[in-house]
Motif scaffolding. Structure first.
Motif, PDB file in Angstrom:
ATOM      1  N   MET A 127       0.823  -1.211   0.000  1.00  0.00           N
ATOM      2  CA  MET A 127       0.000   0.000   0.000  1.00  0.00           C
ATOM      3  C   MET A 127       0.858   1.262   0.000  1.00  0.00           C
ATOM      4  N   GLY A 128       2.176   1.085   0.114  1.00  0.00           N
ATOM      5  CA  GLY A 128       3.068   2.236   0.090  1.00  0.00           C
ATOM      6  C   GLY A 128       4.136   2.149   1.162  1.00  0.00           C
ATOM      7  N   SER A 129       5.199   2.935   1.013  1.00  0.00           N
ATOM      8  CA  SER A 129       6.307   2.948   1.963  1.00  0.00           C
ATOM      9  C   SER A 129       6.766   4.373   2.219  1.00  0.00           C
ATOM     10  N   ALA A 130       7.343   4.577   3.395  1.00  0.00           N
ATOM     11  CA  ALA A 130       7.899   5.878   3.767  1.00  0.00           C
ATOM     12  C   ALA A 130       9.156   5.653   4.587  1.00  0.00           C
ATOM     13  N   VAL A 131      10.148   6.512   4.389  1.00  0.00           N
ATOM     14  CA  VAL A 131      11.393   6.444   5.145  1.00  0.00           C
ATOM     15  C   VAL A 131      11.459   7.633   6.101  1.00  0.00           C
ATOM     16  N   PHE A 132      11.771   7.360   7.370  1.00  0.00           N
ATOM     17  CA  PHE A 132      11.907   8.400   8.391  1.00  0.00           C
ATOM     18  C   PHE A 132      13.300   8.319   8.999  1.00  0.00           C
ATOM     19  N   GLU A 133      13.829   9.472   9.423  1.00  0.00           N
ATOM     20  CA  GLU A 133      15.065   9.508  10.198  1.00  0.00           C
ATOM     21  C   GLU A 133      14.687   9.782  11.647  1.00  0.00           C
ATOM     22  N   ILE A 134      15.254   9.012  12.566  1.00  0.00           N
ATOM     23  CA  ILE A 134      14.827   9.057  13.959  1.00  0.00           C
ATOM     24  C   ILE A 134      14.993  10.457  14.567  1.00  0.00           C
ATOM     25  N   GLY A 135      16.140  11.093  14.343  1.00  0.00           N
ATOM     26  CA  GLY A 135      16.342  12.435  14.871  1.00  0.00           C
ATOM     27  C   GLY A 135      15.386  13.446  14.263  1.00  0.00           C
ATOM     28  N   ASP A 136      15.007  13.219  13.013  1.00  0.00           N
ATOM     29  CA  ASP A 136      14.071  14.103  12.337  1.00  0.00           C
ATOM     30  C   ASP A 136      12.697  14.037  13.004  1.00  0.00           C
ATOM     31  N   ILE A 137      12.276  12.839  13.395  1.00  0.00           N
ATOM     32  CA  ILE A 137      10.994  12.693  14.097  1.00  0.00           C
ATOM     33  C   ILE A 137      11.075  13.374  15.459  1.00  0.00           C
ATOM     34  N   LEU A 138      12.137  13.075  16.199  1.00  0.00           N
ATOM     35  CA  LEU A 138      12.269  13.594  17.555  1.00  0.00           C
ATOM     36  C   LEU A 138      12.358  15.118  17.559  1.00  0.00           C
ATOM     37  N   GLY A 139      12.977  15.687  16.540  1.00  0.00           N
ATOM     38  CA  GLY A 139      13.117  17.141  16.470  1.00  0.00           C
ATOM     39  C   GLY A 139      11.885  17.854  15.974  1.00  0.00           C
ATOM     40  N   SER A 140      10.902  17.125  15.463  1.00  0.00           N
ATOM     41  CA  SER A 140       9.670  17.745  14.980  1.00  0.00           C
ATOM     42  C   SER A 140       8.739  18.054  16.144  1.00  0.00           C
ATOM     43  N   ARG A 141       7.876  19.015  15.963  1.00  0.00           N
ATOM     44  CA  ARG A 141       6.930  19.364  17.026  1.00  0.00           C
ATOM     45  C   ARG A 141       6.050  18.169  17.349  1.00  0.00           C
ATOM     46  N   GLY A 142       5.920  17.908  18.648  1.00  0.00           N
ATOM     47  CA  GLY A 142       5.154  16.756  19.073  1.00  0.00           C
ATOM     48  C   GLY A 142       5.893  15.452  18.944  1.00  0.00           C
ATOM     49  N   SER A 143       7.163  15.506  18.472  1.00  0.00           N
ATOM     50  CA  SER A 143       7.930  14.294  18.163  1.00  0.00           C
ATOM     51  C   SER A 143       7.126  13.376  17.250  1.00  0.00           C
ATOM     52  N   ILE A 144       6.429  14.012  16.310  1.00  0.00           N
ATOM     53  CA  ILE A 144       5.600  13.305  15.328  1.00  0.00           C
ATOM     54  C   ILE A 144       5.976  13.799  13.942  1.00  0.00           C
ATOM     55  N   LYS A 145       6.163  12.889  13.028  1.00  0.00           N
ATOM     56  CA  LYS A 145       6.458  13.244  11.637  1.00  0.00           C
ATOM     57  C   LYS A 145       5.555  12.400  10.743  1.00  0.00           C
ATOM     58  N   ALA A 146       5.148  12.964   9.632  1.00  0.00           N
ATOM     59  CA  ALA A 146       4.253  12.256   8.721  1.00  0.00           C
ATOM     60  C   ALA A 146       4.792  12.335   7.298  1.00  0.00           C
ATOM     61  N   LYS A 147       4.459  11.301   6.512  1.00  0.00           N
ATOM     62  CA  LYS A 147       4.840  11.273   5.103  1.00  0.00           C
ATOM     63  C   LYS A 147       3.682  10.742   4.261  1.00  0.00           C
ATOM     64  N   LYS A 148       3.513  11.384   3.111  1.00  0.00           N
ATOM     65  CA  LYS A 148       2.514  10.916   2.173  1.00  0.00           C
ATOM     66  C   LYS A 148       3.045   9.690   1.418  1.00  0.00           C
ATOM     67  N   LEU A 149       2.142   8.768   1.112  1.00  0.00           N
ATOM     68  CA  LEU A 149       2.507   7.579   0.354  1.00  0.00           C
ATOM     69  C   LEU A 149       2.196   7.795  -1.120  1.00  0.00           C
ATOM     70  N   LYS A 150       2.957   7.152  -1.963  1.00  0.00           N
ATOM     71  CA  LYS A 150       2.791   7.317  -3.411  1.00  0.00           C
ATOM     72  C   LYS A 150       1.397   6.909  -3.869  1.00  0.00           C
ATOM     73  N   LYS A 151       0.869   5.833  -3.306  1.00  0.00           N
ATOM     74  CA  LYS A 151      -0.434   5.325  -3.742  1.00  0.00           C
ATOM     75  C   LYS A 151      -1.601   6.052  -3.087  1.00  0.00           C
ATOM     76  N   GLY A 152      -1.301   6.896  -2.097  1.00  0.00           N
ATOM     77  CA  GLY A 152      -2.351   7.633  -1.417  1.00  0.00           C
ATOM     78  C   GLY A 152      -2.338   7.368   0.076  1.00  0.00           C
ATOM     79  N   GLY A 153      -2.697   8.379   0.841  1.00  0.00           N
ATOM     80  CA  GLY A 153      -2.719   8.244   2.282  1.00  0.00           C
ATOM     81  C   GLY A 153      -1.451   8.789   2.919  1.00  0.00           C
ATOM     82  N   THR A 154      -1.447   8.804   4.247  1.00  0.00           N
ATOM     83  CA  THR A 154      -0.343   9.364   5.011  1.00  0.00           C
ATOM     84  C   THR A 154       0.009   8.438   6.164  1.00  0.00           C
ATOM     85  N   VAL A 155       1.308   8.252   6.403  1.00  0.00           N
ATOM     86  CA  VAL A 155       1.793   7.475   7.540  1.00  0.00           C
ATOM     87  C   VAL A 155       2.372   8.437   8.569  1.00  0.00           C
ATOM     88  N   TYR A 156       2.002   8.211   9.847  1.00  0.00           N
ATOM     89  CA  TYR A 156       2.487   9.039  10.948  1.00  0.00           C
ATOM     90  C   TYR A 156       3.396   8.199  11.838  1.00  0.00           C
TER      91      TYR A 156
END
Length: 622
Positions: free
Chosen positions: A97-126
């Motif tokens: 259904m799709g894939s997303a790559v996250f960097e751990i420090g990037d998530i932790l440094g984001s507000r709420g320690s939450i990061k999201a990415k859109k998937l190619k086929k549709g939808g978003t992973v948090y």
């Protein structure tokens, strides 16, 4: 303060998704998504490592998975994970259904320690990170039953009740309820006795038995659109105290929906406070990598569209040892509304050599290879930039003449602050298009004084603000006594100084920085010296060495002044950073997965994140 912060801290990763594309096929209902988490390799000599998978949730395109992944986080080391979302299909091959790559420090440094990415086929992973408890608070053995629950199925049917046990998170984004356990449903029964539940207490409440938790009751529907049958709030202590006799009233709005009784409840396997050093062992393939995962297993789930068994007996609840209050850690501050600010100072003294000549320290190669200054800015900048919300950085120069006058602190670039790591590199290159004469001597005092003043000014606006000065030089400082004096005078500023020696000069004169704070009577250590040549061919080694002392220095500064981590009161779900799909990085990994093992197919073991200096933020190489 004798710092008790560790170079590594344990984090818990949880995942959810929204508005995924339905890939079940025409007439086959709605997809049953699950996620697989894989650590990507950081070089061609390593292999990706699959951590494991979440449970599959039936008939939903907005899954909120209960499975969490525990691992170790180290400031100064980049770790990338691939999250593959897959539709579970019985009797056929599962569908990606799709894939997303996250960097751990990037998530932790984001507000709420939450990061999201859109998937190619549709939808978003948090992806969300939360500090994991340092000790095991045991397992909660719980059995509930419903009594005269209100039927929401209709006139001629009975509801099929199941329940969720939910938690909240501290800090930004912590207001919503997140499920950590789902029971199986009991068919056609308004007086259900649910199967015994076993719930990790740390996952439920971080070991705080008085933290609010919620029990939500639902009527199970095969299509995934479950009907609420009410909910109630309590605590783990509330459940323990009412075991065998306590009853709760689930409500929907102001209306009561029956009664839920606590048949049995106790905690087993809790560690005492003396056992806080116990480590979490990886639950997957062993590896020498620093990233040590452990998957917290959850029970067989039932589908829920919103964002087992052990002998219980009748014994009294086992009291859980309460550990002494702990000093906040670096992760507590970073996820507790603390902002890191980076400033860069670059040495333009004549000893760097003529930048037009290859082999000199400021020479820019036409083949894309970075010089030592560019490598240090890129490597350290890409780590620290993740924790700076506005991505604006001041860049200074020192040791050059303008108009015949030696300047020991001047602006690099056309703007007082530049945007991002690329902006820092561009500003650095632009200096050589100005009427600059590389000169000397090597003086740090002015750039340190300016950085300290700006650090104090920033903290006047926001108490949880901390600045890191990356000072790059090709030689030892000329005036050691003056440097010692300025370091002592800025020790009370929210500032750490990382000095990187570029080139082959004799830096032995810089050794006065080792333990300088103890010999000088300074109240805290704020400076670290690193010789670049020792790490020139290993970017991770450089970032680890340069940033090694920052966590302890930051914690010591704030804690000794009584400044504690704070929730981000202005944070909301609308402020979660959502990145677009990246064709070069967010690729689907083909896998074979059984109950006890998940392996990558084909030659994907050659897939890795490019961790070279020139790669900048990195790209997936296959």
């Amino acid at each position: 303060m004798n710092s008790n912060t560790s170079k590594k801290e344990k984090l818990a990763l949880t995942l959810n998704a929204s508005q995924l594309k339905n890939v079940a096929g025409l007439g086959k209902g709605t997809s049953d998504p699950f996620a697989i988490v894989t650590i990507l390799a950081t070089g061609p000599g390593e292999t990706p490592r699959v951590l494991g998978k979440t449970e599959a949730i039936k008939n939903t395109l907005s899954p909120n998975w209960t499975t969490s992944f525990l691992f170790e986080y180290e400031f100064g080391k980049e770790t990338h994970i691939n999250v593959s979302v897959i539709d579970e299909v019985r009797k056929e091959s599962d569908r990606p259904m799709g894939s997303a790559v996250f960097e751990i420090g990037d998530i932790l440094g984001s507000r709420g320690s939450i990061k999201a990415k859109k998937l190619k086929k549709g939808g978003t992973v948090y992806a969300r990170l939360q500090k994991a408890a340092t000790r095991s608070a045991g397992k909660l053995a719980l059995r509930l039953k419903g009594i005269k629950l209100k039927n929401v199925e209709g006139l001629f049917k009975k509801s099929d009740p199941f329940f969720e046990i939910r938690r909240t998170y501290d800090g930004p984004g912590g207001g919503s309820w997140t499920p950590v356990y789902r029971s199986k449903h009991v068919k056609n029964n308004l007086d259900p006795v649910w199967e015994p539940a076993t719930i990790d207490v740390n996952s439920l409440c971080d070991g705080d038995l008085d933290r609010r938790i919620q029990c939500a009751i639902f009527d199970h529907e095969s299509k995934g659109k479950h009907e609420s049958m009410g909910q109630f709030e309590t605590t783990v202590n509330g459940l323990l105290k009412t075991a065998g006799s306590g009853k709760f009233t689930p409500k929907k709005g102001s209306k009561s929906y029956g009664t839920v009784a606590v048949v049995e409840c106790k905690i087993t396997g809790a560690e005492s406070s003396a056992s806080t050093s116990a480590s979490v062992k990886p639950a997957t393939v062993a590896s020498s990598m620093a990233f040590e995962p452990n998957i917290v297993s959850m029970p067989e789930p039932v589908p829920v569209q919103q964002f087992g068994g052990m002998s219980l007996g009748g014994a009294m609840p086992v009291p859980v040892p309460v550990p002494p209050p702990q000093t906040p850690t670096f992760v507590d501050y970073i996820s507790g509304n603390c902002e890191l600010n980076l400033a860069v100072a670059i040495d333009f003294t004549g000893s760097n050599g003529d930048p037009r000549k290859p082999g000199t320290l400021h020479h820019f190669s036409h083949d894309g290879q970075f010089n030592g200054y560019e490598k240090a800015i890129s490597a350290v900048g890409n780590i620290l930039a993740k924790y700076d919300s506005n991505q604006m950085f001041p860049v200074y120069g020192f040791g050059a003449k303008y108009g015949g006058v030696v300047r020991h602190c001047f602006q690099v670039g056309q703007e007082k602050e530049v945007f991002g790591v690329k902006g820092m590199l561009d500003a650095y290159k632009s200096v050589f298009r100005t009427p600059l004469t590389m000169s000397g001597p090597t003086v740090f005092t002015e750039v340190i004084s300016v950085a300290a003043a700006q650090a104090r000014s920033r903290q006047g606006t926001k108490a949880l603000s901390y600045t890191i000065l990356l000072l790059l030089t090709d030689g030892a400082v000329t005036d050691v006594p003056a440097t010692k004096q300025i370091l002592a005078s800025v020790a009370d500023a929210p500032l750490s100084i990382v000095i990187v020696g570029i080139g082959n000069a004799d830096f032995s004169a810089m050794m006065f920085l080792d333990d300088f704070e103890k010999r000088s009577g300074m109240n805290r250590d704020i400076v670290q010296f690193v010789q670049f040549n020792r790490h020139e061919h290993n970017k991770t080694s450089l970032t680890r060495a340069t940033l090694d002392e920052i966590p302890d220095q930051l914690v010591q500064f704030f804690y000794n002044r009584g400044i504690m981590p704070q929730p981000d009161s202005s944070f909301s779900a609308s402020k979660i950073v959502v990145e677009d799909h990246n064709e070069d990085v967010d690729i689907d990994l083909s896998m074979n997965y059984l109950d006890d093992e998940i392996v990558l197919n084909g030659n994907q073991h050659a897939a890795y994140i490019d961790n070279s200096y020139e790669a900048g933020i990195g790209g997936l190489q296959v």
